[in-house]
Design an enzyme around this catalytic site. Structure first.
Site, short mmCIF file in Angstrom:
data_model
loop_
_atom_site.label_atom_id
_atom_site.label_comp_id
_atom_site.label_asym_id
_atom_site.label_seq_id
_atom_site.Cartn_x
_atom_site.Cartn_y
_atom_site.Cartn_z
N SER A 192 -60.62 -10.70 7.89
CA SER A 192 -59.41 -10.52 7.09
C SER A 192 -58.45 -11.69 7.32
CB SER A 192 -58.78 -9.17 7.41
OG SER A 192 -57.83 -8.80 6.45
N ASP A 346 -65.24 -4.15 -0.85
CA ASP A 346 -64.05 -4.48 -0.07
C ASP A 346 -63.10 -5.31 -0.92
OD1 ASP A 346 -62.19 -5.11 1.90
OD2 ASP A 346 -63.43 -6.69 2.78
N HIS A 373 -64.11 -2.77 4.95
CA HIS A 373 -63.47 -4.01 5.38
C HIS A 373 -63.74 -4.22 6.87
CE1 HIS A 373 -60.63 -7.26 5.03
NE2 HIS A 373 -59.79 -6.75 5.92
#
Length: 661
Positions: A192, A346, A373
């Site tokens: 991320s 995601d 995720h």
């Protein structure tokens, strides 16, 4: 007269007085026992809090502590907080490759006395960062870094991945390469936000950076997360904006939504971000927090409608300035090998992964699965909810460690050819390809037909379907957008009832299995009674028993419907658009528009006997901004020879039908 049965000199008390004295004696005894118990427990807890060690405080083979926290001074004088994690087996003088994980979500928390005590009593174990343990076990030194203006780091923050923060990444890599435990080779890895910092570290040109692994990151944070299709992602950003603000203020109670006694207990467990070792009192951290000037993420993004809009209070920055695609020239110039992981389910991370692959002429190994995720949960909509991810997360990280072994230990003479390995949902099989879409993917158009059908015959008459946008339509509480907050499972319930709120077109049952692999494109010729709006198109599977399974979606604000073929920042999937303010088109009530909506890339098997459905919506309650803000919107969808509506599906047929796949 006295009672002769009572000896002289003795007294007699009333029965109720005897009972009261006995009760008092029992209460005193119980209180004494309780006090002793509390003191004993308190002593045990206090002893545990004082003498127990948490992960990182143990000693490694070289005699050093496994985890140390230091400040590294940047060229402009800013202090950046860094945690160094050494492998347990590292010997004195041994030099190992380094992996950097730079975050804006606190590199580490400060353990409270109660949490330490419970850990010592084995009631609530404290674990090191899971990925740190995995990478240390593979003999990598791991440095976890608080990005500028976050956690315990100094400096102010104009926005996420602002230029000063990107410059810091190169300086941190240089510092790490020069430490006595480093072999001079540095990689960057992370999920991320940390994935984006890995991308950005590759762009700095620091010679010590030899490989990076951006995982589940956003190549284009605007179109793949905050403003998909030009629509503001309110559900995710409102939660994320509050959380990042709480963290930047080091307000652990606000972050935990704890008040009163629960706030006190929360601080007993976790005090906040961890200070560096030399700042045991926390005074230096307090001084940094006192002068910190952050950037309100939610406010900065809420004013963005087009690609060239300026971020609020960010010194004139645009999203292109802080996006990996905006560093295209630098990434291609430095040719840092990448391993990129993403998921069909995601947000739109996979569209970014594939656009990077198609755009950048640099070494790339791509893995696309069906996960939440971060890869912790299986998100194949055709698998049981209890299904475990394929491969398991530890195996995923073992493969990532293999990649870094190759590039950071001097094992790679030449990088392997660029490759995509992808997972087909429903079928639950892995395949590889060097091109995208894969060879053999054949576009096939299905048209919207009468009686809400999806047919292969193009329309020859003029017909329309009316639809009043249902603004209560939703995709549930565990969607591809919600998993971005913490990596929770992605679960779409049976959508047959929700589809009653939408405009749907369904095919006849398939006579054989087919695979859809690539980017479906929905074309709608339509008019609306409103002057603003969006189209959300869902690709769904309809089983023989009527169950409706979500596969993928795409959305587009109607003002962004203009297509462009030149001067684009990267190769987008399906439909090329600039998303610039100058290319915005007005939405005029009653005017017929052609709206082409690319759905997010997917690979899925639809079984024989099942049907394919396209469902159209004008809202996703709880996820995206409502467009228009108030009032109603009534659509007219055209099914005509001159104005056909339908979907183009990239089909990979069975090998005996297509000879490929």
């Amino acid at each position: 007269m006295s009672n002769p049965s009572i000896p002289k000199g003795d007294t007699v008390e009333a029965p109720h007085r005897t009972s009261t004295r006995t009760k008092r004696s029992i209460v005193r005894t119980l209180l004494t026992c309780f006090t002793i118990l509390v003191l004993a427990v308190g002593g045990i807890v206090a002893t545990s809090a004082v003498f127990s060690k948490v992960p990182g405080e143990e000693t490694v083979a070289s005699g050093a502590r496994r985890n140390s926290a230091v400040y590294v001074k940047m060229s402009d004088g800013t202090l950046i907080a860094v945690d160094v994690w050494l492998p347990a087996q590292i010997n004195a003088g041994q030099r190992l490759p380094v992996l950097a994980l730079t975050t804006r979500y606190w590199r580490a928390t400060e353990t409270g006395w109660l949490q330490r005590a419970l850990h010592g009593l084995a009631i609530a174990r404290i674990e090191a960062h899971r990925f740190v343990d995995v990478l240390n076990a593979r003999r990598f030194v791991v440095v976890r870094v608080d990005a500028r203006g976050t956690g315990a780091s100094g400096g102010n923050r104009l926005g996420e991945w602002a230029p000063a923060e990107i410059k810091d990444l190169g300086e941190i890599a240089r510092w790490a390469s020069q430490q006595p435990w480093s072999n001079g080779r540095v990689g960057a890895v992370g999920v991320s936000y940390e994935g984006n910092t890995a991308d950005m570290m590759a762009s700095t040109g620091e010679p010590s950076v030899k490989a990076v692994a951006p995982l589940y990151d956003d190549f284009d944070p605007q179109l793949h997360n905050s403003n998909p299709g030009g629509v503001f992602n309110t559900g995710f950003l409102s939660i994320w904006g509050k959380a990042t603000g709480d963290m930047d203020r080091n307000d652990v109670c606000a972050l935990a939504e704890a008040t009163g006694i629960m706030c006190t207990v929360t601080k007993w467990m976790v005090k906040g971000v961890k200070p560096v070792d030399a700042d045991a009192s926390g005074a230096q951290l307090a001084a940094i927090l006192k002068t910190r000037k952050g950037n309100n993420v939610l406010n900065a993004l809420s004013g963005i409608k087009y690609r060239d809009d300026v971020l609020k209070d960010a010194g004139g920055l645009r999203l292109a300035d802080i996006s990996p695609y905006g560093k295209r020239a630098e990434l291609e110039r430095h040719q840092v090998p990448m391993m990129v992981w993403s998921s069909w389910m995601d947000a739109a991370t996979t569209d970014g992964t594939l656009s990077r692959y198609l755009t950048l002429h640099s070494p790339q190994q791509v893995v696309i699965g069906a996960w939440s995720h971060g890869g912790g949960e299986d998100a194949d909509p055709f698998a049981p909810i209890s299904a475990r991810p394929v491969p398991l997360q530890d195996a995923q990280w073992a493969e990532i460690a293999d990649f870094f072994d190759t590039h950071l230990r001097g094992l790679a003479a030449t990088p392997p050819p660029n490759m995509i390995r992808y997972f087909t949902m429903g079928e639950r099989k892995w395949r590889t390809t060097t091109s995208w879409p894969p060879a053999g993917a054949t576009p096939r158009t299905y048209y919207f037909g009468e009686h809400r059908s999806l047919v292969e015959q193009a329309p020859v008459t003029v017909a329309t379907d009316a639809y009043a946008v249902n603004f209560s339509a939703s995709t549930g509480a565990q969607t591809r957008w919600v998993t971005q907050m913490g990596g929770g499972d992605v679960i779409y319930p049976d959508r047959r009832k929700e589809d009653d709120k939408l405009l749907t077109y369904t095919s006849a049952p398939l006579t054989s299995d087919v695979r859809i692999t690539g980017t479906p494109i929905v074309t709608v010729h339509m008019s609306t009674t409103a002057t603003d709006g969006m189209v959300i198109a869902y690709l769904e599977d309809v089983a023989p028993d009527g169950r409706v399974t979500y596969i993928t979606e795409g959305l587009l604000r109607l003002a962004n419907r203009k297509e462009a073929a030149t001067d684009l920042p990267y190769v987008a999937l399906g439909v090329q658009r600039s998303f610039k303010r100058a290319d915005a088109l007005p939405v005029i009530a009653g005017e017929v528009m052609q709206v082409r909506v690319p759905l997010y890339a997917t690979s899925v098997q639809i079984k024989a006997g099942h049907s394919i459905r396209i469902a159209l919506a004008g809202a996703a309650d709880g996820a995206f901004d409502r467009l228009p803000n108030t009032g109603i919107a009534e659509w007219t969808v055209f099914r005509a020879a001159a104005r056909p509506s339908g979907v183009e599906l990239p089909l990979l047929l069975s090998p005996w039908q297509s000879g490929s796949g």
